[in-house]
Design a protein around this motif. Structure first.
Motif, PDB file in Angstrom:
ATOM      1  N   ILE A 232      18.245  21.178  -7.492  1.00 20.26           N
ATOM      2  CA  ILE A 232      18.417  20.912  -6.059  1.00 20.26           C
ATOM      3  C   ILE A 232      19.914  20.818  -5.795  1.00 20.26           C
ATOM      4  CG2 ILE A 232      17.850  19.387  -4.131  1.00 20.26           C
ATOM      5  CD1 ILE A 232      15.494  18.339  -5.773  1.00 20.26           C
ATOM      6  N   ASP A 233      20.434  21.734  -5.009  1.00 22.01           N
ATOM      7  CA  ASP A 233      21.887  21.815  -4.837  1.00 22.01           C
ATOM      8  C   ASP A 233      22.214  22.438  -3.491  1.00 22.01           C
ATOM      9  OD1 ASP A 233      24.571  21.660  -5.395  1.00 22.01           O
ATOM     10  OD2 ASP A 233      24.624  23.416  -6.699  1.00 22.01           O
ATOM     11  N   HIS A 234      23.420  22.144  -3.000  1.00 22.61           N
ATOM     12  CA  HIS A 234      23.855  22.733  -1.729  1.00 22.61           C
ATOM     13  C   HIS A 234      25.098  23.596  -1.905  1.00 22.61           C
ATOM     14  CE1 HIS A 234      27.454  20.106  -0.595  1.00 22.61           C
ATOM     15  NE2 HIS A 234      27.042  19.599  -1.744  1.00 22.61           N
ATOM     16  N   HIS A 235      25.549  23.766  -3.136  1.00 18.14           N
ATOM     17  CA  HIS A 235      26.721  24.617  -3.381  1.00 18.14           C
ATOM     18  C   HIS A 235      26.294  26.083  -3.448  1.00 18.14           C
ATOM     19  CE1 HIS A 235      28.117  20.692  -5.097  1.00 18.14           C
ATOM     20  NE2 HIS A 235      29.170  21.029  -4.367  1.00 18.14           N
ATOM     21  N   ARG A 236      27.211  26.956  -3.101  1.00 13.48           N
ATOM     22  CA  ARG A 236      26.929  28.380  -3.226  1.00 13.48           C
ATOM     23  C   ARG A 236      26.717  28.731  -4.686  1.00 13.48           C
ATOM     24  NH1 ARG A 236      30.255  32.062   1.086  1.00 13.48           N
ATOM     25  NH2 ARG A 236      29.632  30.941   2.953  1.00 13.48           N
ATOM     26  N   ARG A 237      25.683  29.476  -4.931  1.00 13.25           N
ATOM     27  CA  ARG A 237      25.307  29.776  -6.310  1.00 13.25           C
ATOM     28  C   ARG A 237      26.395  30.582  -6.997  1.00 13.25           C
ATOM     29  NH1 ARG A 237      19.474  32.281  -8.239  1.00 13.25           N
ATOM     30  NH2 ARG A 237      20.084  32.838 -10.357  1.00 13.25           N
ATOM     31  N   GLY A 238      26.732  30.194  -8.235  1.00 14.55           N
ATOM     32  CA  GLY A 238      27.750  30.876  -9.015  1.00 14.55           C
ATOM     33  C   GLY A 238      27.146  31.763 -10.087  1.00 14.55           C
ATOM     34  N   LYS A 239      28.002  32.307 -10.947  1.00 15.92           N
ATOM     35  CA  LYS A 239      27.552  33.207 -12.011  1.00 15.92           C
ATOM     36  C   LYS A 239      26.676  32.467 -13.013  1.00 15.92           C
ATOM     37  CE  LYS A 239      31.919  35.718 -11.617  1.00 15.92           C
ATOM     38  NZ  LYS A 239      33.180  36.078 -12.295  1.00 15.92           N
ATOM     39  N   GLU A 240      27.084  31.235 -13.350  1.00 19.98           N
ATOM     40  CA  GLU A 240      26.320  30.441 -14.311  1.00 19.98           C
ATOM     41  C   GLU A 240      25.188  29.723 -13.582  1.00 19.98           C
ATOM     42  OE1 GLU A 240      26.972  26.752 -17.473  1.00 19.98           O
ATOM     43  OE2 GLU A 240      28.599  27.407 -16.157  1.00 19.98           O
ATOM     44  N   PHE A 241      24.012  29.748 -14.174  1.00 23.99           N
ATOM     45  CA  PHE A 241      22.866  29.106 -13.533  1.00 23.99           C
ATOM     46  C   PHE A 241      21.886  28.667 -14.616  1.00 23.99           C
ATOM     47  CE2 PHE A 241      19.079  28.735 -10.815  1.00 23.99           C
ATOM     48  CZ  PHE A 241      19.630  28.109  -9.707  1.00 23.99           C
ATOM     49  N   VAL A 242      21.121  27.630 -14.316  1.00 22.49           N
ATOM     50  CA  VAL A 242      20.104  27.147 -15.252  1.00 22.49           C
ATOM     51  C   VAL A 242      19.097  28.263 -15.521  1.00 22.49           C
ATOM     52  CG1 VAL A 242      18.227  25.503 -15.571  1.00 22.49           C
ATOM     53  CG2 VAL A 242      20.369  24.755 -14.519  1.00 22.49           C
ATOM     54  N   GLU A 243      18.751  28.441 -16.772  1.00 21.31           N
ATOM     55  CA  GLU A 243      17.840  29.512 -17.156  1.00 21.31           C
ATOM     56  C   GLU A 243      16.387  29.118 -16.875  1.00 21.31           C
ATOM     57  OE1 GLU A 243      16.815  32.289 -21.078  1.00 21.31           O
ATOM     58  OE2 GLU A 243      18.404  30.783 -21.138  1.00 21.31           O
ATOM     59  N   ASN A 244      15.718  29.941 -16.091  1.00 20.70           N
ATOM     60  CA  ASN A 244      14.282  29.798 -15.803  1.00 20.70           C
ATOM     61  C   ASN A 244      13.867  28.402 -15.324  1.00 20.70           C
ATOM     62  OD1 ASN A 244      13.817  32.483 -16.667  1.00 20.70           O
ATOM     63  ND2 ASN A 244      13.689  31.802 -18.799  1.00 20.70           N
ATOM     64  N   PRO A 245      14.461  27.890 -14.229  1.00 24.74           N
ATOM     65  CA  PRO A 245      13.987  26.603 -13.694  1.00 24.74           C
ATOM     66  C   PRO A 245      12.595  26.758 -13.086  1.00 24.74           C
ATOM     67  CG  PRO A 245      15.576  27.607 -12.205  1.00 24.74           C
ATOM     68  CD  PRO A 245      15.547  28.474 -13.429  1.00 24.74           C
TER      69      PRO A 245
END
Length: 661
Positions: free
Chosen positions: A445-458
């Motif tokens: 749960i986040d309000h920042h613009r999504r970056g290159k790095e992201f949690v894998e398979n949430p």
């Protein structure tokens, strides 16, 4: 093996002959003497024959060497491809005609080879640190250059010969240029733009959007198909993609400037696949890139490049969505996930701020309302949240006991546990990255613009960059997760503090739903006087902030950059507050403050959001955030070096903007 056998055979003969001679000497001495003389004669004749044979062999070898040298010289002088010899300094001392033909207008004798072909470094060849084969371009032709070092340390020459592989490179280039690329395009504010236009011009607006997109991509020989009223599928080749990238996807600007009575500008989100995939894989990757573009707030193109991404656009603020269907659906889904989990672990980012800790407290309340056991993973407090944690310890001691360390979390978490990440979607930025490997159930749960790095398979993702804060999102979800929020006054204040700090007292990134969330918290007992008390600073903090502002330097007339080099527990807080304060200077559109904390350089970036995007600047050095509020961390404690890296990123961003304009 054969020579060894002959030597052994001769030894047998010699031993046998010696034995016979000895026997003759004993039986008949005269015969023995004659045998010795005969044996010596045989040895003498044999030795002469061997010597003659060796002389003939040596003469043959010398003759062969002479013929080979002659053949080598003849071959070298008549080589059909370019040859050149240089000394150890790279100065040309000999070349053949094909080589001189490559530089018909230049006298290459005594010329420095690196001046003619800069792609080859002679020092690397001599030190054997570079490859023995080099790919170079001379004019319109491509060559594989093979290098050989001849001689010793006193006299060293380098022979280079060129093999023309232009046909192969041209074929390779043609193959790469024609490789299929898939792009998915979504008009990310289609409904809002239509609603903002008069009913009689809406068909014209739709037709204009459609024709603009089609004409743009068909100009690059692409196939365009409309999949839905706001969705397009484009198939192009790699060459077309490179041409579009050179223009930095200027279709984003074309659509934004489109005006047919609509008061809301049209914005596109574009997801593009990478090179080297089949059509099915390309479609899946384009869909993933589109999700990333939408997760970053839309109005941008995201191109997958091997294991990385390239971003284009993203210069406008995310438009607030007015329906709450998504919030309700995700709130119910989160409730079900919590209900099915044995325990819940809530985690923000390193050095959490009020938004991260406030959202964590809100998620903990949701967990308690459902009757499950929950914990907040927090290694240690920091000056940004010290006042809130101190008040929590005093007013909510039972809630305070739910804060656990990383070690405790790692030792107690189970595979059936649920992790909720708040105010962050990057694994490496979390309070405890190792915790993410302990369970497959992760909610973001986040309000920042999504970056290159992201949690894998949430299992559940709620990333909405239009929201003012994560606390706003959590407050909305709480209203759908249970009929009674059951928020204590402290919990309401904690959620409200997150909204206040990220909106700078409701002056930035504030929409209708921000005030609705604040209204909900106010009804739950949030007290703005107590909330304001959470942000009170001590005298030293005020002095530090003033010192940072005093040391500020202005670049490009509108960007302020400063550093805070003192060792202080609240250095990150001072940097963030100073960056906010620098925006109050007339003419300053963006500000950056650098400081050192925990062995890293932290950068706080702020902007007014109209001229400069601090998010796009700090993304170039591994950071991220929002258009007007972003941060980054560099693995160095040298502030001068970090400042150079930051300024280079600013220059690169400004140059890109100049090209787009």
């Amino acid at each position: 093996m054969k020579n060894k056998f002959k030597i052994n055979e001769f030894s047998i003969y010699f031993i046998f002959s010696t034995a016979i001679i000895i026997a003759l000497l004993i039986v008949k001495p005269i015969a023995g003497v004659i045998a010795i003389i005969a044996m010596l004669y045989v040895l003498f004749v044999t030795d002469k024959k061997i010597e003659n044979k060796n002389k003939k062999t040596l003469q043959y070898i010398e003759s062969l060497n002479e013929r080979f040298d002659s053949l080598t010289k003849k071959v070298i002088f008549n080589m059909p491809f370019p040859l050149v010899v240089t000394d150890d300094k790279g100065k040309i001392i000999w070349y053949n005609t094909p080589f001189s033909n490559l530089f018909s207008n230049i006298d290459v004798m005594d010329e420095d080879f690196e001046n003619l072909i800069s792609d080859i470094e002679m020092e690397n060849i001599l030190n054997r640190t570079g490859a023995n084969t080099f790919l170079v371009e001379v004019g319109s032709r491509t060559f594989d250059v093979y290098a050989n070092v001849v001689g010793d340390g006193d006299s060293t020459n380098i022979l280079l010969y060129f093999v023309d592989n232009s046909a192969y490179e041209n074929l390779k280039e043609k193959y790469e240029d024609e490789y299929p690329i898939v792009a998915k395009i979504e008009v990310d504010n289609f409904a809002d733009a239509m609603d903002s236009a008069p009913a009689q011009v809406r068909p014209l607006l739709i037709a204009e959007i459609d024709s603009t997109i089609r004409n743009y991509f068909e100009e690059y020989d692409s196939l365009v198909r409309k999949a839905d009223e706001d969705l397009y599928l484009v198939i192009m080749n790699f060459k077309s993609l490179n041409s579009i990238k050179l223009k930095r996807f200027d279709i984003l600007d074309d659509l934004r400037e489109l005006n047919r009575g609509n008061s809301i500008p049209i914005t596109l989100s574009i997801g593009v696949s990478s090179y080297g995939l089949n059509l099915r894989e390309s479609y899946i990757e384009a869909d993933s890139s589109l999700d990333l573009a939408l997760g970053r707030g839309g109005d941008q193109a995201v191109v997958k490049i091997e294991d990385n991404y390239e971003f284009f656009g993203g210069k406008s603020k995310a438009v607030e969505k007015r329906n709450k269907v998504k919030s309700r659906v995700l709130g119910i889904a989160l409730k079900q996930l919590i209900d099915r989990s044995e325990t819940v672990y809530i985690m923000g980012h390193k050095n959490p701020d009020m938004d991260a800790i406030g959202a964590s407290i809100g998620c903990l309340r949701a967990t308690i309302n459902i009757g499950k056991e929950g914990f907040i993973v927090l290694e240690k407090s920091n000056p940004s949240i010290d006042n809130l944690i101190a008040r929590m310890k005093e007013e909510e001691p039972e809630l305070y006991k739910k804060i656990i360390s990383k070690e405790t979390a790692l030792s107690s978490i189970k595979h059936s546990s649920l992790i909720i990440l708040v105010d962050n979607h990057k694994p490496t930025f979390t309070e405890c990255p190792e915790l993410l490997d302990k369970t497959a159930q992760i909610v973001v749960i986040d309000h920042h613009r999504r970056g290159k790095e992201f949690v894998e398979n949430p299992v559940l993702t709620y990333v909405e960059p239009y929201a003012s804060s994560t606390c706003e999102l959590i407050t909305e979800m709480l209203t759908y997760m249970s009929e009674d929020l059951n928020l204590t006054h402290f919990e309401a204040d904690a959620l409200m503090s997150g909204i206040v700090v990220d909106t700078k007292n409701f002056s930035f990134q504030t929409g209708v739903r921000t005030f609705e969330a604040a209204s909900t918290l106010r009804r739950a007992g949030a007290d703005m006087i107590k909330v304001k008390a959470l942000f009170q600073d001590d005298f030293d903090t005020l002095l530090y902030r003033a010192e940072v502002i005093h040391n500020t330097k202005i670049i490009h007339d509108n960007i302020a950059v400063s550093t805070f080099d003192k060792k202080a527990n609240n250095s990150v807080l001072v940097a963030a507050q100073a960056a906010d304060a620098l925006l109050d200077i007339n003419g300053i559109d963006a500000s950056f403050v650098l400081t050192i904390n925990d062995g890293k350089t932290h950068i706080s970036g702020r902007s007014r959001g109209n001229e400069v995007s601090v998010q796009l600047i700090l993304e170039k050095i591994g950071g991220g955030g929002h258009l007007n509020m972003a941060g980054a961390q560099l693995e160095t404690t040298d502030l001068e070096e970090a400042e150079k890296v930051l300024i280079e990123a600013i220059e690169e961003y400004l140059q890109e903007n100049e090209r787009e304009e």
